[in-house]
Write a protein that holds these residues in place. Structure first.
Motif, PDB file in Angstrom:
ATOM      1  N   GLU A  58      -0.375  31.215  20.167  1.00 34.82           N
ATOM      2  CA  GLU A  58       0.082  30.147  20.789  1.00 34.82           C
ATOM      3  C   GLU A  58      -0.776  28.947  20.412  1.00 34.82           C
ATOM      4  N   GLY A  59      -2.188  29.401  20.698  1.00 34.55           N
ATOM      5  CA  GLY A  59      -3.258  28.419  20.523  1.00 34.55           C
ATOM      6  C   GLY A  59      -3.134  27.928  18.973  1.00 34.55           C
ATOM      7  N   LYS A  60      -3.051  28.743  18.264  1.00 41.56           N
ATOM      8  CA  LYS A  60      -2.910  28.357  16.597  1.00 41.56           C
ATOM      9  C   LYS A  60      -1.859  27.466  16.385  1.00 41.56           C
ATOM     10  N   LYS A  61      -0.713  27.823  16.958  1.00 46.11           N
ATOM     11  CA  LYS A  61       0.294  26.818  16.688  1.00 46.11           C
ATOM     12  C   LYS A  61      -0.069  25.475  17.131  1.00 46.11           C
ATOM     13  N   GLU A  62      -0.738  25.302  18.412  1.00 45.48           N
ATOM     14  CA  GLU A  62      -0.861  24.032  18.939  1.00 45.48           C
ATOM     15  C   GLU A  62      -1.948  23.383  18.297  1.00 45.48           C
ATOM     16  N   GLU A  63      -2.819  24.136  17.489  1.00 42.17           N
ATOM     17  CA  GLU A  63      -4.001  23.534  16.628  1.00 42.17           C
ATOM     18  C   GLU A  63      -3.272  22.831  15.570  1.00 42.17           C
ATOM     19  N   ALA A  64      -2.115  23.531  14.980  1.00 44.65           N
ATOM     20  CA  ALA A  64      -1.334  23.022  13.682  1.00 44.65           C
ATOM     21  C   ALA A  64      -1.073  21.891  14.168  1.00 44.65           C
ATOM     22  N   LYS A  65      -0.316  21.785  15.253  1.00 42.29           N
ATOM     23  CA  LYS A  65       0.525  20.542  15.743  1.00 42.29           C
ATOM     24  C   LYS A  65      -0.639  19.466  16.077  1.00 42.29           C
ATOM     25  N   GLU A  66      -1.690  19.561  16.367  1.00 41.80           N
ATOM     26  CA  GLU A  66      -2.787  18.640  16.540  1.00 41.80           C
ATOM     27  C   GLU A  66      -3.235  18.026  15.282  1.00 41.80           C
ATOM     28  N   GLN A  67      -3.245  18.919  14.117  1.00 43.10           N
ATOM     29  CA  GLN A  67      -3.809  18.394  12.938  1.00 43.10           C
ATOM     30  C   GLN A  67      -2.770  17.025  12.392  1.00 43.10           C
ATOM     31  N   SER A  68      -1.533  17.607  12.777  1.00 35.55           N
ATOM     32  CA  SER A  68      -0.760  16.351  12.313  1.00 35.55           C
ATOM     33  C   SER A  68      -0.696  15.085  12.896  1.00 35.55           C
ATOM     34  N   ALA A  69      -1.139  15.493  14.272  1.00 35.66           N
ATOM     35  CA  ALA A  69      -0.921  14.151  15.261  1.00 35.66           C
ATOM     36  C   ALA A  69      -2.097  13.408  14.971  1.00 35.66           C
ATOM     37  N   PRO A  70      -2.246  12.165  15.487  1.00 37.15           N
ATOM     38  CA  PRO A  70      -3.517  11.208  15.110  1.00 37.15           C
ATOM     39  C   PRO A  70      -4.417  11.976  16.253  1.00 37.15           C
ATOM     40  N   ALA A  92       6.699  28.431  24.076  1.00 35.12           N
ATOM     41  CA  ALA A  92       6.343  29.173  25.191  1.00 35.12           C
ATOM     42  C   ALA A  92       6.983  30.761  24.920  1.00 35.12           C
ATOM     43  N   PRO A  93       6.384  31.420  23.881  1.00 32.02           N
ATOM     44  CA  PRO A  93       6.837  32.708  23.272  1.00 32.02           C
ATOM     45  C   PRO A  93       6.664  33.719  24.299  1.00 32.02           C
ATOM     46  N   GLY A  94       5.891  33.692  25.244  1.00 30.77           N
ATOM     47  CA  GLY A  94       5.796  34.651  26.309  1.00 30.77           C
ATOM     48  C   GLY A  94       7.069  34.961  27.122  1.00 30.77           C
ATOM     49  N   PHE A  95       7.355  33.700  27.780  1.00 31.00           N
ATOM     50  CA  PHE A  95       8.430  33.413  28.728  1.00 31.00           C
ATOM     51  C   PHE A  95       9.805  33.930  27.877  1.00 31.00           C
ATOM     52  N   TYR A  96       9.764  33.418  26.501  1.00 30.61           N
ATOM     53  CA  TYR A  96      11.105  33.601  26.039  1.00 30.61           C
ATOM     54  C   TYR A  96      11.280  35.218  25.646  1.00 30.61           C
ATOM     55  N   GLN A  97      10.172  35.933  25.331  1.00 30.49           N
ATOM     56  CA  GLN A  97      10.319  37.403  25.292  1.00 30.49           C
ATOM     57  C   GLN A  97      10.838  38.189  26.347  1.00 30.49           C
ATOM     58  N   ALA A  98      10.117  37.844  27.414  1.00 34.03           N
ATOM     59  CA  ALA A  98      10.158  38.230  28.647  1.00 34.03           C
ATOM     60  C   ALA A  98      11.447  38.208  29.211  1.00 34.03           C
ATOM     61  N   HIS A 140      15.289  37.484  15.326  1.00 33.15           N
ATOM     62  CA  HIS A 140      14.522  36.201  15.779  1.00 33.15           C
ATOM     63  C   HIS A 140      13.016  36.321  15.448  1.00 33.15           C
ATOM     64  N   PRO A 141      12.364  35.516  14.761  1.00 34.45           N
ATOM     65  CA  PRO A 141      10.829  35.635  14.460  1.00 34.45           C
ATOM     66  C   PRO A 141       9.996  35.760  15.630  1.00 34.45           C
ATOM     67  N   VAL A 142      10.246  35.395  16.607  1.00 33.49           N
ATOM     68  CA  VAL A 142       9.304  35.424  18.088  1.00 33.49           C
ATOM     69  C   VAL A 142       9.751  36.722  18.633  1.00 33.49           C
ATOM     70  N   LEU A 143      11.137  37.327  18.574  1.00 38.36           N
ATOM     71  CA  LEU A 143      11.213  38.129  19.403  1.00 38.36           C
ATOM     72  C   LEU A 143      11.263  39.386  18.517  1.00 38.36           C
ATOM     73  N   GLU A 144      11.275  39.444  17.432  1.00 41.38           N
ATOM     74  CA  GLU A 144      11.509  40.661  16.504  1.00 41.38           C
ATOM     75  C   GLU A 144      10.409  41.777  16.847  1.00 41.38           C
ATOM     76  N   LYS A 145       9.279  41.474  16.945  1.00 41.21           N
ATOM     77  CA  LYS A 145       8.216  42.524  17.126  1.00 41.21           C
ATOM     78  C   LYS A 145       8.176  43.122  18.692  1.00 41.21           C
ATOM     79  N   ALA A 146       8.474  41.909  19.639  1.00 40.22           N
ATOM     80  CA  ALA A 146       8.671  42.399  21.032  1.00 40.22           C
ATOM     81  C   ALA A 146       9.640  43.229  21.328  1.00 40.22           C
TER      82      ALA A 146
END
Lengths: 503, 269
Positions: free
Chosen positions: A17-29, A286-292, A315-321
């Protein structure tokens, strides 16, 4: 939004999740955390002064992302910039942070220039917001848990004594942080009386946000300790405020789904879980909730005798879980008891961890029923002995009872001919009757409700109609004046009507 | 500390209960007086801090009471004891409260309660109770006292009634047998309702075996109770036909639904 992440998410998911957010931040000012906090405080002020909770919600939405960027110096700097004057509030806030190194201090002096001095003291909401940030920050390291606990208690007292309605959204978040504090220090069970008392106060004060948050806290605590009876009673004794936000609703429905599933009320559980899925934030946030939710919903689907769609497991988020659950679905679909048994023992620890094991064990009868249904569809007459062999049942006697029960439960249509030892399978019922109209009515009412709710959810800018009113007023004035002029100036007779019609 | 007469009464009760054959009258009177003593000491529903020995004693009294009420077939009284014991089992095992040593009778009693729920066909309660057991889910089957009701429930649900019948002698504790009769009653009714749906007619002899009746007279009275037509000369039972009943079209409901629909549409357009 990240607010909805389920708390027991494992480290891996959090990192993801952290990674994803970082990626998002880089694009935003890029916005420094300090500036962000300052902007948020300004928004809070605006929310309080305009009585518009929308701004408050906007601030709280950034909480999840902001939480990860906090550290001592950021908080200290933000506090000293917002609280320019030396006030007791500032002092108490700073007390919760370790003393600043001297180098930092000189910078503080630089960045707090004199002209801001005249600024009035920020609203108490900002103070609680800072407390919330500090609390989240204290929770990131194990050493400060006791300190966090003290702060949590003090903050609760503060919010409750202030008793301001504009505080409610923040207070709801504070309660979440309080629960987290108790959980991390392993005393979740002790927090229950505190929550119950606060819930009562909140419902008396019509504090919907806090109430919603607290009901979820309590349910979670009960379910964590498998106290389904108490959880069920809580649900029946309270009404979940309908104005609560989607994340809270999603959680509430998830817990309801869990309770209903345990009580064998699978249809209700299914509806609740569907709601939870629909109201949950997007899978990537919120992958955790989605998976649960999906884990539980797959099991409930199976228990209702339905097979979840194949695409769900891609589904990419669910496949492994969901891999373990996919195996179970396959076993149920095949109606093969032996495959079911081996899958169950293979993934036992996983299911145990997800707290779905006991639910999955109940699937055993569904496996048998699916098997019988498959047989009844493919044969018009089959001997009990063959059923026994095909379904790996222990004895012919058992097979007879099982088929009898399946017929009574309406799983299959058919008759047993005892003397000959076989089962006659009847044809399928024609799917037309009064129940068709019931299903139709249900679907239509769902659509209508959806329409009505979306109409209700529309937002109109405050006071926007004033302008129109003013314009209409002005027009009326003009008309009156004109009429007056017309009356007075009788000599303009022939031009009069023309002018009048023009208006 | 508990007064001495309480302790001596407790000792007497233990003796009276474990004596073979136990003395039901003495047990009953001792239990009654002990319960009064417990409530006077504030231990019936423990509040606040009580000493460890007192609480263990109180728990023992309640446990003996639970077993005793099953032996004397007083099920409501068993329910009461069970709910009183809940506090001792669930709350007094983590840090802020006094930690009681686990009782050897805890699981037999929990198992008995599960069976009791089964005999009443309260399956939802059964699962809720099962879910709240302080055991890991996959170790449920490792505990003989819990495994028995769990297996029974599974067989009942999938319809393997003959297995239930066979398992009635394999009870892990003596008290479990007291529930066998009512359990048999439950499954007989289950089987009977299955038969009504699944068969058109059955030979008397086979019906007897399916329902686990040993004598024909028992079967006949059961058949009469359920309203089956017994043809003694041909030796068959014919089940009343259902399912052919006429399907009525619920006119009023349909009209109401359509009107509501029209009103809603009107609102939108």
């Amino acid at each position: 939004m990240a607010d909805v992440e389920m708390k027991p998410v494992d480290e891996e998911k959090k990192a993801e999740e952290g990674k994803k957010e970082e990626a998002k931040e880089q694009s935003a000012p890029p916005l420094t955390p300090v500036a962000e906090i300052k902007a948020n405080v300004a928004l809070i002020e605006r929310a309080v002064s305009t009585l518009e909770p929308r701004f408050m919600h906007r601030v709280l939405r950034t909480l999840g992302a902001l939480r990860k960027k906090l550290d001592d110096s950021v908080l200290r700097e933000a506090i000293s910039e917002v609280y320019t004057t030396e006030s007791p509030t500032k002092k108490t806030l700073l007390e919760w942070l370790p003393a600043a190194p001297s180098a930092d201090h000189s910078m503080d002096i630089d960045s707090a220039p004199a002209p801001k001095q005249s600024q009035p003291e920020p609203v108490p909401e900002s103070e609680v917001y800072f407390r919330l940030l500090i609390l989240h920050h204290l929770l990131t390291s194990q050493n400060t848990y006791t300190q966090a606990m003290d702060l949590a208690h003090e903050t609760i007292e503060r919010t409750q004594s202030l008793n301001r309605r504009s505080m409610d959204p923040i207070a709801a978040k504070v309660w979440y942080a309080v629960e987290r504090t108790y959980e991390l220090s392993g005393q979740l069970a002790d927090a229950r009386p505190l929550f119950l008392a606060a819930q009562r106060t909140a419902s008396l004060r019509h504090d919907d946000e806090t109430q919603a948050s607290l009901i979820n806290r309590l349910l979670r605590s009960y379910i964590q300790f498998s106290l389904y009876d108490q959880a069920d009673k809580l649900v029946s004794k309270t009404t979940f405020p309908s104005s609560a936000g989607n994340p809270q609703f999603a959680r509430y429905h998830y817990y309801l789904g869990r309770i209903k599933a345990v009580q064998l009320n699978y249809t209700a559980a299914h509806t609740n879980l569907q709601q939870a899925i629909r109201r949950a934030p997007p899978a990537k946030t919120a992958p955790g909730f989605y998976q649960a939710v999906h884990k539980l919903s797959v099991v409930v689907d199976l228990l209702m005798g339905e097979i979840p769609e194949r695409s769900l497991f891609r589904h990419p988020v669910l496949e492994k879980a969901l891999s373990g659950y996919f195996e179970i679905v396959k076993a149920v679909r095949m109606g093969s008891l032996s495959q079911f048994r081996s899958t169950l023992s293979k993934y036992a620890s996983l299911f145990e961890q997800d707290r779905t094991y006991t639910l999955i064990v109940r699937l055993r009868q569904n496996v048998i029923k699916t098997g019988i249904r498959r047989l009844s569809l493919s044969y018009s007459r089959i001997s009990l002995r063959d059923i026994c062999v095909k379904l790996h049942l222990d004895s012919e006697e058992d097979a007879e009872y099982i088929v009898g029960k399946a017929i009574r439960d309406g799983v299959i249509e058919g008759r047993i001919v005892h003397e000959k030892g076989w089962m006659d399978c009847g044809g399928q019922k024609s799917g037309y009757g009064p129940e068709v109209s019931d299903v139709f009515a249900r679907r239509i009412s769902y659509c209508l409700e959806l329409h009505n709710q979306s109409v209700k959810a529309m937002r109109y800018p405050l006071n926007a109609h004033r302008k129109e009113l003013a314009a209409a007023e002005g027009a009326r004035e003009r008309e009156k004046e004109l009429a007056k002029e017309l009356q007075e100036g009788g000599d303009l007779d022939d031009e009069g009507p023309d002018l009048g019609e023009g208006f | 500390m508990a007064p001495t007469q309480f302790v001596s009464a407790y000792k007497q009760l233990q003796q009276a209960f474990s004596a073979r054959p136990s003395d039901p009258k003495k047990c009953a009177s001792l239990l009654a007086s002990l319960k009064i003593a417990l409530s006077e000491l504030g231990l019936l529903v423990p509040m606040g801090e009580a000493s460890l020995e007192d609480m263990v004693m109180a728990r023992d009294v309640l446990e003996i009471g639970a077993f005793f009420s099953i032996r004397s077939r007083d099920i409501p009284s068993f329910d009461r004891y069970y709910s009183q014991l809940q506090t001792y089992y669930n709350d007094y095992k983590c840090v802020p409260y006094t930690v009681l040593p686990p009782s050897p009778r805890e699981y037999p009693i929990r198992g008995l309660y599960l069976i009791r729920l089964l005999t009443q066909n309260r399956i939802a309660d059964f699962h809720t109770t099962l879910e709240s057991l302080p055991l890991a889910a996959d170790s449920l089957t490792a505990n003989p006292y819990i495994q028995h009701p769990v297996n029974l429930e599974r067989w009942l649900m999938e319809g393997s009634y003959s297995k239930v019948w066979k398992a009635r002698e394999e009870a892990p504790a003596e008290e479990y047998r007291f529930f066998v009769d009512s359990l048999m009653e439950t499954i007989r009714n289950e089987i009977a309702s299955c038969e009504e749906a699944a068969y058109e007619s059955l030979p008397l002899k086979d019906a007897g075996t399916l329902l686990f009746f040993t004598s024909q007279s028992e079967l006949l009275s059961f058949a009469k109770q359920r309203g089956w037509q017994v043809n003694l000369t041909a030796g068959t039972i014919t089940f009343a036909k259902k399912g052919e009943e006429k399907i009525e079209i619920p006119k009023e409901k349909l009209i109401a639904a359509n009107l509501a629909l029209a009103r809603e549409l009107e609102q939108i357009v």
